[in-house]
Design an enzyme around this catalytic site. Structure first.
Site, PDB file in Angstrom:
ATOM      1  N   GLY A  88      40.906  39.462  46.395  1.00  0.00           N
ATOM      2  CA  GLY A  88      40.415  40.264  45.312  1.00  0.00           C
ATOM      3  C   GLY A  88      40.271  41.728  45.425  1.00  0.00           C
ATOM      4  N   LEU A  89      41.167  42.486  44.779  1.00  0.00           N
ATOM      5  CA  LEU A  89      41.106  43.741  44.742  1.00  0.00           C
ATOM      6  C   LEU A  89      40.742  44.720  43.533  1.00  0.00           C
ATOM      7  CD1 LEU A  89      44.974  43.983  46.115  1.00  0.00           C
ATOM      8  CD2 LEU A  89      42.725  44.581  47.562  1.00  0.00           C
ATOM      9  N   GLY A  90      39.635  44.183  43.257  1.00  0.00           N
ATOM     10  CA  GLY A  90      38.716  44.839  42.174  1.00  0.00           C
ATOM     11  C   GLY A  90      38.290  46.450  42.924  1.00  0.00           C
ATOM     12  N   LYS A 143      16.378  39.027  37.281  1.00  0.00           N
ATOM     13  CA  LYS A 143      17.603  39.263  36.714  1.00  0.00           C
ATOM     14  C   LYS A 143      17.661  38.831  35.203  1.00  0.00           C
ATOM     15  CE  LYS A 143      22.078  39.558  38.206  1.00  0.00           C
ATOM     16  NZ  LYS A 143      22.492  40.136  39.179  1.00  0.00           N
ATOM     17  N   VAL A 146      35.482  47.114  44.394  1.00  0.00           N
ATOM     18  CA  VAL A 146      35.031  46.891  45.946  1.00  0.00           C
ATOM     19  C   VAL A 146      36.185  46.525  46.700  1.00  0.00           C
ATOM     20  CG1 VAL A 146      33.477  45.822  47.303  1.00  0.00           C
ATOM     21  CG2 VAL A 146      32.769  46.398  45.113  1.00  0.00           C
ATOM     22  N   GLY A 147      36.920  45.396  46.345  1.00  0.00           N
ATOM     23  CA  GLY A 147      37.938  45.015  47.227  1.00  0.00           C
ATOM     24  C   GLY A 147      38.944  46.031  47.666  1.00  0.00           C
TER      25      GLY A 147
END
Length: 339
Positions: free
Chosen positions: A174-176, A78, A178-179
């Site tokens: 969460g509806l980003g 990372k 991916v969501g």
């Protein structure tokens, strides 16, 4: 610092300071037994340098576990860049970071993460080949959603006895990118959707296009459902929220869903099946890793089936050993990483 590295079982820790561009970067390589370390680059305004180091170490370990259980020939690493209060030239800063990565001779491959974009990866790519999720390589989010959808089916089979999602009530937090993509797939499979997001526009879109039922963010966790799918911020499952849950299983895309490791034991005690987050959400990592290796899209999509197979294996061991799936997943990952 060496004591910190030893406790995290970290292989190496690298620092870069470039006053000309404002770059202050840290690269943590956790484990490279299975291949070169791969992990995203965060660009955030850390309160102090130690917080940035701690974040890099924690996330690098998570990437090692994720890559190992996804069946990838990659290690875990990372990078974090401490975002300055003011930067004159963002492109120049990321180009400097690209030069820093190149000095590691391929031991670390970077990718998009919180605060960074494909455009930033394009800047890095001007100075090193050890970067993925560039503009040319495309957005990994749809592949993350595909993997989570397959994981939800495996979770439903293990907990509810069938992977048929028709009529199943799924609560998505969460509806980003991916969501929302996950919600579309669940809707196509006939699931009943309960949704929440701080962005009311995204919620309204899900209502209009997918027939979803909106639920206030603070109420979603306590709403009765078959499967809860956290797809937003981490740490959503804590000692308080676990007691509020009214679901049979938790299976979602968010990273670091458990506030602490013992929360998985609390879920187990309540009879709530937990799909370990770094297993079910590995689709994006699979995409960027195999794309970087030049694999064609059909091969990448085929590799996503590894997610449901691995979850089924974990659930089976968890049931036989009467342990939480999170504990089982960690044990399998450590066996692959350390022998």
């Amino acid at each position: 610092m060496f004591t910190l590295m030893e406790s995290a079982r970290l292989e190496s820790l690298h620092f870069a300071d470039d006053p000309a561009t404002g770059l202050k970067a840290i690269i943590a390589i956790h484990n490279s037994r299975l291949g070169p370390a791969l992990g995203g680059c965060r660009y955030l305004p850390y309160t102090d340098e130690q917080s940035a180091v701690d974040d890099a170490l924690r996330l690098a370990k998570g990437m090692s576990y994720k890559a190992a259980l996804a069946g990838l020939a990659q290690g875990g690493g990372k990078a974090v860049i401490i975002r300055p209060a003011h930067v004159d030239n963002r492109g120049a800063l990321f180009e400097a970071f690209g030069r820093f990565i190149d000095t590691l001779n391929g031991h670390y491959i970077t990718a998009m993460d919180s605060g960074t974009s494909s455009v930033d990866m394009d800047c890095i790519a001007q100075h090193t080949p050890h970067v993925t999720s560039t503009t040319a390589e495309g957005d990994p989010s749809p592949h993350t959603a595909l993997g989570v959808f397959a994981g939800i089916r495996a979770t439903a089979l293990a907990r509810l006895g069938s992977d048929n999602l028709e009529g199943l009530r799924v609560a998505i937090q969460g509806l980003g990118n991916v969501g929302f993509a996950l919600a579309e797939q669940l809707h196509a499979a006939g699931a009943e959707l309960l949704v929440s997001d701080l962005d009311h526009g995204r919620v309204q879109l899900a209502v209009e296009q997918l027939g979803a039922r909106p639920v206030a963010s603070e109420a979603l966790l306590a709403t009765p459902c078959d499967i809860l799918a956290p797809c937003g911020l981490g740490g959503v499952l804590n000692s308080t929220s676990v007691g509020q849950l009214r679901c049979s299983a938790v299976a979602g895309a968010a990273n670091n869903q458990l506030a602490s490791a013992d929360i998985s034991d609390s879920l187990q005690a309540r009879g709530i099946l937990y799909a370990p987050d770094y297993v079910i959400n590995a689709g994006g990592l699979i995409y960027v890793a195999l794309k970087h290796q030049g694999e064609p899209l059909p091969a990448i999509t085929a590799h996503l089936t590894q997610i449901s197979r691995r979850l089924t294996e974990i659930f089976g061991h968890a049931q036989a050993d009467k342990r939480s799936p999170a504990r089982v997943a960690d044990a399998i990952a450590e066996r692959l990483l350390y022998g």
